[in-house]
Design a protein around this motif. Structure first.
Motif, PDB file in Angstrom:
ATOM      1  N   GLY A 171     -60.370  18.169 -13.405  1.00 17.69           N
ATOM      2  CA  GLY A 171     -59.219  17.476 -13.966  1.00 17.69           C
ATOM      3  C   GLY A 171     -59.559  16.031 -14.271  1.00 17.69           C
ATOM      4  N   GLN A 172     -58.881  15.502 -15.290  1.00 18.26           N
ATOM      5  CA  GLN A 172     -59.143  14.118 -15.694  1.00 18.26           C
ATOM      6  C   GLN A 172     -57.835  13.474 -16.148  1.00 18.26           C
ATOM      7  OE1 GLN A 172     -62.313  13.646 -18.528  1.00 18.26           O
ATOM      8  NE2 GLN A 172     -61.618  11.625 -19.167  1.00 18.26           N
ATOM      9  N   ILE A 173     -57.563  12.291 -15.676  1.00 16.01           N
ATOM     10  CA  ILE A 173     -56.380  11.527 -16.070  1.00 16.01           C
ATOM     11  C   ILE A 173     -56.842  10.134 -16.468  1.00 16.01           C
ATOM     12  CG2 ILE A 173     -54.187  10.554 -15.330  1.00 16.01           C
ATOM     13  CD1 ILE A 173     -53.890  12.832 -13.377  1.00 16.01           C
ATOM     14  N   SER A 174     -56.317   9.681 -17.617  1.00 19.12           N
ATOM     15  CA  SER A 174     -56.642   8.325 -18.070  1.00 19.12           C
ATOM     16  C   SER A 174     -55.387   7.643 -18.570  1.00 19.12           C
ATOM     17  CB  SER A 174     -57.711   8.373 -19.172  1.00 19.12           C
ATOM     18  OG  SER A 174     -57.202   9.026 -20.317  1.00 19.12           O
ATOM     19  N   ALA A 175     -55.326   6.341 -18.407  1.00 15.36           N
ATOM     20  CA  ALA A 175     -54.195   5.532 -18.891  1.00 15.36           C
ATOM     21  C   ALA A 175     -54.760   4.307 -19.593  1.00 15.36           C
ATOM     22  CB  ALA A 175     -53.288   5.121 -17.735  1.00 15.36           C
ATOM     23  N   SER A 176     -54.124   3.949 -20.702  1.00 15.31           N
ATOM     24  CA  SER A 176     -54.626   2.805 -21.462  1.00 15.31           C
ATOM     25  C   SER A 176     -53.454   2.046 -22.099  1.00 15.31           C
ATOM     26  CB  SER A 176     -55.609   3.272 -22.550  1.00 15.31           C
ATOM     27  OG  SER A 176     -54.934   4.106 -23.483  1.00 15.31           O
ATOM     28  N   ALA A 225     -50.720   4.580 -23.559  1.00 18.58           N
ATOM     29  CA  ALA A 225     -51.011   6.018 -23.597  1.00 18.58           C
ATOM     30  C   ALA A 225     -51.456   6.516 -22.217  1.00 18.58           C
ATOM     31  CB  ALA A 225     -52.114   6.320 -24.613  1.00 18.58           C
ATOM     32  N   VAL A 226     -50.991   7.712 -21.866  1.00 19.27           N
ATOM     33  CA  VAL A 226     -51.408   8.412 -20.651  1.00 19.27           C
ATOM     34  C   VAL A 226     -51.887   9.794 -21.068  1.00 19.27           C
ATOM     35  CG1 VAL A 226     -50.731   9.316 -18.418  1.00 19.27           C
ATOM     36  CG2 VAL A 226     -49.782   7.139 -19.222  1.00 19.27           C
ATOM     37  N   GLN A 227     -53.096  10.137 -20.661  1.00 22.48           N
ATOM     38  CA  GLN A 227     -53.681  11.413 -21.043  1.00 22.48           C
ATOM     39  C   GLN A 227     -54.159  12.174 -19.799  1.00 22.48           C
ATOM     40  OE1 GLN A 227     -56.789  10.058 -23.707  1.00 22.48           O
ATOM     41  NE2 GLN A 227     -55.513  10.428 -25.509  1.00 22.48           N
ATOM     42  N   GLY A 228     -53.974  13.469 -19.810  1.00 20.99           N
ATOM     43  CA  GLY A 228     -54.433  14.327 -18.721  1.00 20.99           C
ATOM     44  C   GLY A 228     -55.103  15.568 -19.269  1.00 20.99           C
ATOM     45  N   ALA A 248     -50.945  14.467 -23.635  1.00 21.73           N
ATOM     46  CA  ALA A 248     -50.996  13.022 -23.876  1.00 21.73           C
ATOM     47  C   ALA A 248     -49.592  12.504 -24.126  1.00 21.73           C
ATOM     48  CB  ALA A 248     -51.906  12.718 -25.059  1.00 21.73           C
ATOM     49  N   PHE A 249     -49.310  11.322 -23.595  1.00 20.95           N
ATOM     50  CA  PHE A 249     -48.037  10.634 -23.823  1.00 20.95           C
ATOM     51  C   PHE A 249     -48.348   9.244 -24.354  1.00 20.95           C
ATOM     52  CE2 PHE A 249     -44.631   7.795 -22.502  1.00 20.95           C
ATOM     53  CZ  PHE A 249     -43.511   8.442 -22.981  1.00 20.95           C
ATOM     54  N   VAL A 250     -47.773   8.922 -25.549  1.00 19.62           N
ATOM     55  CA  VAL A 250     -48.032   7.645 -26.206  1.00 19.62           C
ATOM     56  C   VAL A 250     -46.716   6.939 -26.425  1.00 19.62           C
ATOM     57  CG1 VAL A 250     -49.024   6.494 -28.217  1.00 19.62           C
ATOM     58  CG2 VAL A 250     -50.078   8.593 -27.343  1.00 19.62           C
ATOM     59  N   THR A 285     -47.966  15.030 -26.612  1.00 18.97           N
ATOM     60  CA  THR A 285     -48.785  16.089 -27.192  1.00 18.97           C
ATOM     61  C   THR A 285     -49.268  17.016 -26.083  1.00 18.97           C
ATOM     62  OG1 THR A 285     -49.543  14.599 -28.934  1.00 18.97           O
ATOM     63  CG2 THR A 285     -50.803  16.624 -28.596  1.00 18.97           C
ATOM     64  N   LEU A 286     -49.182  18.307 -26.269  1.00 14.28           N
ATOM     65  CA  LEU A 286     -49.703  19.315 -25.345  1.00 14.28           C
ATOM     66  C   LEU A 286     -50.628  20.230 -26.134  1.00 14.28           C
ATOM     67  CD1 LEU A 286     -49.690  20.592 -22.519  1.00 14.28           C
ATOM     68  CD2 LEU A 286     -47.761  22.024 -23.266  1.00 14.28           C
TER      69      LEU A 286
END
Length: 472
Positions: free
Chosen positions: A73-78, A101-104, A293-295, A310-311
């Protein structure tokens, strides 16, 4: 007037041996089987080898993990901020954007075919476990043999010390008698000096024997784990030994753990060749990915959304075909083949080593058997000779030096006798060990058996868990 001193020299040796036997028969006496049981349960070297075997067991679940999927699993936030200034027809315009943006992502990879490397990896790990168990058996044999040797060394050192002390007592009587004869004019100063010199040498031998006994006791503690208590002289384990050396060699070829471990090591090396050759074959995996992803746009002006989500999901079958990786994989295969050849040669080395150890132990056993017979005859003859010399000395037919020489011969004979008896016992255990038969079951030790299979079964199919089966 003749001064006659009446004494029986054989009583000194009989009393010494009787004292040692009496000390060995106290209520808290420890038999050799009890000492071996203690060493089997508590010897640190043996327990360390058991821990090493448990560590090798973990290679199997590691190899089995190749069949299972891997999940990551990978989670990133920017956060992105942009401030733009532009000139149009002499007019300046500015644009400001603020985007977060938050992406998983979760990725699953399931191996389907890895060129046979997983199958052979499991076989290699299982073969290594078998080799480790045989090496553990060999360590158990070594520990039990060391226990027998330490046990008999304590007994032998105690017997030697008592013989040395009895010799001192005898020589003290000789010095006193020599002085008495000299005082009444029936002896010479030379007789007194000879007796005193012999007494001094005997006293020094007692000190040396005491040091040997302390060393033997310390080694006993090292092997068994506690101080020796009233040890009893055991007999040889002839029930485990065949009548002929050839039969012993035949048994060792199939039973000795060193040979069996070498065979398993060769199997391990063979599977390793298959693994390395598998690197040249294609691999096929199934890969699935789910991402979200959530932007958020903090400066949306109507032309861009304020928020977006986005899913996405994907499944892919990936076939990898190695073509050329610089030649390293070919060198690895050749290296594995050489290691396999080395492992096969080690089987012959193990067999020859076992044969040599068995021949040496068998020779020591036969030699000790013959030495006991010869020493017993020598003790009987030396005792009679000493008693005769003493009686002849009383009537002036023998000198003090004759008595001292006869006593020295008797002491040497007794030392040879107890040494041969101890060697015979240890040699019998050495032969059993060289055959691969020195174990808890055959010796009938009253101690719980350590079974490495239990730990293996507990960890073999574990998918998760950090704790060892014993709770660590």
């Amino acid at each position: 007037m003749r001064c006659v001193v009446a004494f029986r020299p054989s009583l000194y040796l009989s009393a010494a041996v009787g004292l040692f036997v009496a000390m060995s028969g106290v209520a808290s006496a420890e038999t050799l089987q009890e000492a071996m049981s203690a060493a089997y349960a508590n010897n640190p070297s043996l327990n360390a080898a058991r821990a090493g075997t448990r560590a090798v067991d973990e290679n199997v679940p590691q190899a089995l993990s190749g069949y299972r999927p891997t999940i990551n699993g990978q989670i990133s936030a920017s956060v992105t901020t942009t401030d733009t200034r532009a000139r149009f027809n002499s007019n300046w315009a500015s644009t400001y954007t603020d985007t977060g943006a938050v992406q998983g992502q979760i990725q699953i990879v399931q191996p389907l075919y890895m060129g046979g490397r997983i199958d052979n990896g499991v076989k290699r790990a299982e073969s290594a476990v078998k080799a480790s168990r045989e090496q553990l058996r060999n360590t158990e044999q070594t520990t039990l043999l060391d226990t027998a040797s330490a046990y008999m060394n304590v007994i032998l050192s105690g017997q030697v010390l008592e013989l040395r002390r009895s010799n001192v007592a005898f020589l003290q009587e000789q010095v006193r008698a020599a002085n008495d004869r000299f005082s009444v004019g029936e002896g010479t100063r030379t007789d007194v000096s000879q007796a005193q010199a012999a007494l001094a040498a005997a006293t020094s031998a007692v000190s040396s024997a005491q040091a040997d006994l302390l060393t033997a006791r310390a080694n006993y503690v090292k092997v068994v784990g506690h101080e020796p208590k009233g040890l009893r002289s055991p007999g040889p384990i002839t029930k485990l030994l065949p009548a002929k050396l050839s039969a012993a060699i035949d048994a060792s070829r199939t039973e000795h753990p060193m040979i069996r471990a070498a065979i398993h090591n060769a199997d391990t090396a063979s599977y390793n060749v298959e693994i390395q050759e598998g690197a040249l074959l294609p691999s096929f995996v199934l890969q699935g990915t789910v991402s979200s992803a959530f932007v958020g746009n903090g400066s949306a002006d109507g032309s861009t959304p304020e928020r977006a989500r986005t899913l996405e999901g994907s499944v892919a079958a990936v076939l990898s075909i190695p073509i050329y990786q610089g030649g390293a994989e070919y060198a690895t295969v050749r290296q594995a083949k050489e290691e396999l050849g080395q492992a096969k040669l080690q089987i012959d080395v193990a067999r020859m080593s076992v044969d040599a150890a068995l021949a040496q132990a068998w020779s020591a056993l036969e030699s000790a058997r013959a030495q006991i017979v010869a020493a017993e005859a020598s003790v009987t003859a030396s005792r009679l000779a000493l008693e005769g010399v003493v009686e002849e000395q009383k009537v002036g037919q023998r000198t003090t030096l004759d008595v001292l020489n006869a006593q020295s011969s008797l002491i040497d004979a007794r030392l040879a006798e107890v040494g041969a008896q101890a060697q015979f016992v240890v040699a019998s255990y050495s032969v059993a060990a060289a055959m691969g038969r020195l174990d808890r079951e055959r010796l009938g030790l009253k101690v719980s058996a350590y079974k490495p299979e239990h730990h293996y079964e507990q960890v073999r199919d574990k998918w998760i868990g950090l704790r060892t089966p014993d709770g660590r």
